[in-house]
Design a protein around this motif. Sequence first.
Motif, PDB file in Angstrom:
ATOM      1  N   ILE A   1      37.780  37.808  35.438  1.00  0.00           N
ATOM      2  CA  ILE A   1      38.512  36.581  35.756  1.00  0.00           C
ATOM      3  C   ILE A   1      38.298  35.563  34.637  1.00  0.00           C
ATOM      4  CG2 ILE A   1      36.619  35.449  37.018  1.00  0.00           C
ATOM      5  CD1 ILE A   1      38.756  34.537  39.078  1.00  0.00           C
ATOM      6  N   ARG A   2      37.347  35.856  33.736  1.00  0.00           N
ATOM      7  CA  ARG A   2      37.032  34.941  32.633  1.00  0.00           C
ATOM      8  C   ARG A   2      37.821  35.333  31.391  1.00  0.00           C
ATOM      9  NH1 ARG A   2      32.988  32.732  35.385  1.00  0.00           N
ATOM     10  NH2 ARG A   2      33.080  34.547  36.698  1.00  0.00           N
ATOM     11  N   SER A   3      38.656  34.402  30.907  1.00  0.00           N
ATOM     12  CA  SER A   3      39.526  34.715  29.772  1.00  0.00           C
ATOM     13  C   SER A   3      38.730  35.178  28.559  1.00  0.00           C
ATOM     14  CB  SER A   3      40.345  33.484  29.394  1.00  0.00           C
ATOM     15  OG  SER A   3      41.190  33.124  30.453  1.00  0.00           O
ATOM     16  N   THR A   4      37.608  34.506  28.303  1.00  0.00           N
ATOM     17  CA  THR A   4      36.841  34.846  27.112  1.00  0.00           C
ATOM     18  C   THR A   4      36.347  36.292  27.155  1.00  0.00           C
ATOM     19  OG1 THR A   4      34.695  34.435  26.078  1.00  0.00           O
ATOM     20  CG2 THR A   4      34.999  33.454  28.200  1.00  0.00           C
ATOM     21  N   GLN A   5      35.994  36.765  28.363  1.00  0.00           N
ATOM     22  CA  GLN A   5      35.547  38.160  28.480  1.00  0.00           C
ATOM     23  C   GLN A   5      36.707  39.138  28.249  1.00  0.00           C
ATOM     24  OE1 GLN A   5      33.527  38.105  32.402  1.00  0.00           O
ATOM     25  NE2 GLN A   5      31.717  38.760  31.284  1.00  0.00           N
ATOM     26  N   VAL A   6      37.894  38.733  28.716  1.00  0.00           N
ATOM     27  CA  VAL A   6      39.052  39.610  28.525  1.00  0.00           C
ATOM     28  C   VAL A   6      39.386  39.694  27.031  1.00  0.00           C
ATOM     29  CG1 VAL A   6      41.432  40.072  29.193  1.00  0.00           C
ATOM     30  CG2 VAL A   6      39.896  38.971  30.815  1.00  0.00           C
ATOM     31  N   HIS A   7      39.269  38.546  26.340  1.00  0.00           N
ATOM     32  CA  HIS A   7      39.466  38.558  24.890  1.00  0.00           C
ATOM     33  C   HIS A   7      38.484  39.523  24.234  1.00  0.00           C
ATOM     34  CE1 HIS A   7      42.526  35.661  23.858  1.00  0.00           C
ATOM     35  NE2 HIS A   7      42.034  34.767  24.710  1.00  0.00           N
ATOM     36  N   ALA A   8      37.231  39.505  24.717  1.00  0.00           N
ATOM     37  CA  ALA A   8      36.183  40.339  24.112  1.00  0.00           C
ATOM     38  C   ALA A   8      36.464  41.824  24.296  1.00  0.00           C
ATOM     39  CB  ALA A   8      34.817  39.984  24.699  1.00  0.00           C
ATOM     40  N   MET A   9      37.001  42.211  25.452  1.00  0.00           N
ATOM     41  CA  MET A   9      37.198  43.638  25.707  1.00  0.00           C
ATOM     42  C   MET A   9      38.570  44.137  25.231  1.00  0.00           C
ATOM     43  SD  MET A   9      37.614  43.437  29.871  1.00  0.00           S
ATOM     44  CE  MET A   9      37.818  45.172  30.225  1.00  0.00           C
TER      45      MET A   9
ATOM     46  N   ARG B   1      37.669  38.223  56.088  1.00  0.00           N
ATOM     47  CA  ARG B   1      36.736  37.556  56.996  1.00  0.00           C
ATOM     48  C   ARG B   1      36.129  38.569  57.985  1.00  0.00           C
ATOM     49  NH1 ARG B   1      38.191  32.009  56.825  1.00  0.00           N
ATOM     50  NH2 ARG B   1      40.365  32.575  56.849  1.00  0.00           N
ATOM     51  N   ASP B   2      36.990  39.483  58.475  1.00  0.00           N
ATOM     52  CA  ASP B   2      36.484  40.493  59.412  1.00  0.00           C
ATOM     53  C   ASP B   2      35.424  41.361  58.751  1.00  0.00           C
ATOM     54  OD1 ASP B   2      38.123  39.538  61.318  1.00  0.00           O
ATOM     55  OD2 ASP B   2      39.658  41.120  61.139  1.00  0.00           O
ATOM     56  N   ALA B   3      35.657  41.674  57.464  1.00  0.00           N
ATOM     57  CA  ALA B   3      34.753  42.600  56.784  1.00  0.00           C
ATOM     58  C   ALA B   3      33.463  41.919  56.344  1.00  0.00           C
ATOM     59  CB  ALA B   3      35.463  43.219  55.578  1.00  0.00           C
ATOM     60  N   TYR B   4      33.566  40.677  55.834  1.00  0.00           N
ATOM     61  CA  TYR B   4      32.379  40.070  55.196  1.00  0.00           C
ATOM     62  C   TYR B   4      31.886  38.793  55.879  1.00  0.00           C
ATOM     63  CZ  TYR B   4      33.978  43.240  51.543  1.00  0.00           C
ATOM     64  OH  TYR B   4      34.387  44.343  50.858  1.00  0.00           O
ATOM     65  N   LYS B   5      32.592  38.338  56.902  1.00  0.00           N
ATOM     66  CA  LYS B   5      32.170  37.141  57.675  1.00  0.00           C
ATOM     67  C   LYS B   5      32.197  35.839  56.865  1.00  0.00           C
ATOM     68  CE  LYS B   5      31.160  40.201  60.780  1.00  0.00           C
ATOM     69  NZ  LYS B   5      32.428  40.819  61.151  1.00  0.00           N
ATOM     70  N   VAL B   6      32.826  35.832  55.699  1.00  0.00           N
ATOM     71  CA  VAL B   6      33.019  34.575  54.964  1.00  0.00           C
ATOM     72  C   VAL B   6      34.477  34.499  54.523  1.00  0.00           C
ATOM     73  CG1 VAL B   6      30.676  34.250  54.062  1.00  0.00           C
ATOM     74  CG2 VAL B   6      32.303  35.663  52.794  1.00  0.00           C
ATOM     75  N   ALA B   7      34.932  33.263  54.225  1.00  0.00           N
ATOM     76  CA  ALA B   7      36.309  33.096  53.772  1.00  0.00           C
ATOM     77  C   ALA B   7      36.423  33.552  52.320  1.00  0.00           C
ATOM     78  CB  ALA B   7      36.710  31.631  53.892  1.00  0.00           C
ATOM     79  N   PRO B   8      37.518  34.228  51.977  1.00  0.00           N
ATOM     80  CA  PRO B   8      37.698  34.677  50.593  1.00  0.00           C
ATOM     81  C   PRO B   8      38.155  33.526  49.697  1.00  0.00           C
ATOM     82  CG  PRO B   8      39.609  35.266  51.881  1.00  0.00           C
ATOM     83  CD  PRO B   8      38.651  34.608  52.827  1.00  0.00           C
ATOM     84  N   ASP B   9      38.070  33.695  48.384  1.00  0.00           N
ATOM     85  CA  ASP B   9      38.676  32.743  47.454  1.00  0.00           C
ATOM     86  C   ASP B   9      39.387  33.535  46.367  1.00  0.00           C
ATOM     87  OD1 ASP B   9      36.695  33.716  45.873  1.00  0.00           O
ATOM     88  OD2 ASP B   9      35.607  31.832  45.671  1.00  0.00           O
ATOM     89  N   ASN B  10      39.812  32.843  45.293  1.00  0.00           N
ATOM     90  CA  ASN B  10      40.598  33.570  44.287  1.00  0.00           C
ATOM     91  C   ASN B  10      39.779  34.627  43.544  1.00  0.00           C
ATOM     92  OD1 ASN B  10      39.061  31.970  42.646  1.00  0.00           O
ATOM     93  ND2 ASN B  10      40.769  30.838  41.750  1.00  0.00           N
ATOM     94  N   GLN B  11      38.436  34.533  43.614  1.00  0.00           N
ATOM     95  CA  GLN B  11      37.598  35.547  42.985  1.00  0.00           C
ATOM     96  C   GLN B  11      37.829  36.906  43.655  1.00  0.00           C
ATOM     97  OE1 GLN B  11      35.562  34.967  40.432  1.00  0.00           O
ATOM     98  NE2 GLN B  11      35.333  32.740  40.441  1.00  0.00           N
ATOM     99  N   SER B  12      38.144  36.881  44.955  1.00  0.00           N
ATOM    100  CA  SER B  12      38.304  38.140  45.680  1.00  0.00           C
ATOM    101  C   SER B  12      39.760  38.540  45.862  1.00  0.00           C
ATOM    102  CB  SER B  12      37.623  38.046  47.043  1.00  0.00           C
ATOM    103  OG  SER B  12      37.909  36.818  47.655  1.00  0.00           O
TER     104      SER B  12
END
Lengths: 291, 382
Positions: free
Chosen positions: B108-116, B297-308
């Motif tokens: 999700i980090r642009s700099t890492q995508v540039h690196a790879m 939420r059903d699977a992990y009991k927390v709300a998701p965000d854009n990371q997921s």
Amino acid sequence: MDLVLQLLFTGIGIGAVYALVALGFVLIFRATNVVNFAQGEFSMVAAYLMVVCAVDLELPYWLSFIIALAGMAVIGAIFNLGVYYPLRHRTYLPVIIATIGASILMANGVLALYGPQPQVLPGWFETPGIQLGPVYLDSQYLLIIVVTIALVIFNYWFFEHTMIGKKLQATSQDKEMASLLGISVSTMIMVTFIYSAVLGGLAGLLVAPILFVSIQMGSTIALKAFAATIIGGFGDVTGAIIGGLALGIIETFGAAYISVPYKDGFAFLVLVLFLVFRPQGIFGERVAEKA
Amino acid sequence: MTLTRRGFTAGLAAGLTAPYIIGSARAQGGGTIKIGMCAPITGPAAEAGKYATGGAKLAVEAINKAGGILGKQIELIIEDDQTTNPGIVLAFSKLAANPEIVGFLGSIRSTQVHAMAPDVMKLGKPVMFGGTDPNLTKLGNPWLFRFRPNDSYSGRVIAEYGVKNLDKKKWAVLHSTDAFGTAGGKALTEALGPLGATVALDQGYANQSQDFTPVVLAIKQSGADILGSYFTFENDLGIFARQLRQLGVNIPWVGSPSIVNVTALKLAGPALYGTYGVADYAEDSSEASKAFGKAYRDAYKVAPDNQSSWPYDAINVLATAIKNAGSTDPQKIREAILTVKKYPGAEGEYNFDKNGDGLHGYNIVKNEKGNIVFDKHIEFDN
């Protein structure tokens, strides 16, 4: 005019924070002749201790405050025994490198234990601040200013009017002479480290409600505080306070009237000017004597 | 029956070779389709890494439950990218060494995508990623596919919402002076002109500022009636938000995604109430987003965000592409991804363009007393 007053208040507030951390630098420098680059991390560690006590364990605020400062006293003692004491007969360089190493260890230790997310620490007061005419006075900044003034008075009394303060001064001026007079130099240095760690911790606890608690909070303040000590005159307690306040005011006004992105630049520009034209700082005769 | 020497030899030979014969038969018939994923398991983004792998695993489980693709189950192989550039290059090279892996998830980090990116080009297999630097899909690398809207859209969305929905024309633009903030501030300023709005103040600030009083006073003096912002770090955002309110500035505020992130909400608290933010993932923005939110939420009991949400979409789109291509040939998968149109993902509707950008718009969300509420989606054709 309203603008000037508001900027002045903020400048003094942030300057007082630099001054508190700068004080820790100066005390250790006077006692040991080395710069402790882990001074900023003392602030950060204390703030995390406070978060653990006041937020996670929900202890009363005042009790958490005392526990955090007591914790810093212990860390100061461990720091002296682990970082300074084994290297005390070497030149200043290995000690400085060791303090840098210790600061990295502390930052990453807290990162490993607490994770990277910044934390919130509530302030001392329920009211966030008061509106005094056109100027808004943040209550936490007011507290910081009051504590800084109190510490200046306390330090004067402590170093000039108590036996232990005089022993500390004697140690910092001439270790051999002090030890000939029966002063235990290593005990005095131990006391200095403990006091500096507590001071650094106090700065961290006071500033945490404003800047939040994060791993890098210490290093950003410490860099400015270091500049403040040089401007004030390395080794001078009054100089550290004046240097810190001056830096806070200069950068706040510089940001408002010249450029915001270069705010940090003003602090270091002043530092460079001092290094070129008055390297001993405002109050610093002592540096020449020690160098 | 006596055991002859010939019989013994034949039996031994059959016994020794059987596992290989059976093994190769399995590889051709049953077996799994392997997808590699680089995720921050350690380092500063380790917390985010949990969300990322959680989202990807959720998609894999759902696909496998529904029978897999091309008659095979999907197997997810995760490598730690340590949240660093060298880390992701190493993680990707480990995964790339496995010839059975048909597609990858990057960072999700642009700099890492540039690196790879150079290694991705060399390997020649499709890599899904979430970094939002617009340049990443303009590198001439045909194997990179983006699963979040890029930053050129966020500036346009902030401008459009402020001018058209909030009806504010006199802007203060505040941005970090790092690469992200400068690009964002520029995109926002450029988008305001054609909409007939003026920029009363274009103000940069350095990251990790301890005090924003001069900035707040400048905003006050500029007479701006709306604020648009690009903050990189949540602690800067928190300090600024508090000082802004303390000094009595209450103009509408539309910010880049960091303004609605969980850490920022925690740090700034009530100072951010009533603000707007652009968000690539907003749970109430579509049926697909809601379904993902519930499943997570059903699977992990927390709300998701854009990371997921983006890894979830990436696995699903990749699986769909493999199914449509009817093959795991990299070139065929690539062509199949580029033909994905109107795919309802958790992040939004995917319409891949020739550069490999899947999304072309953002959601606007509002902070209502600390709850992030979906307001509207703004989509662009180009």
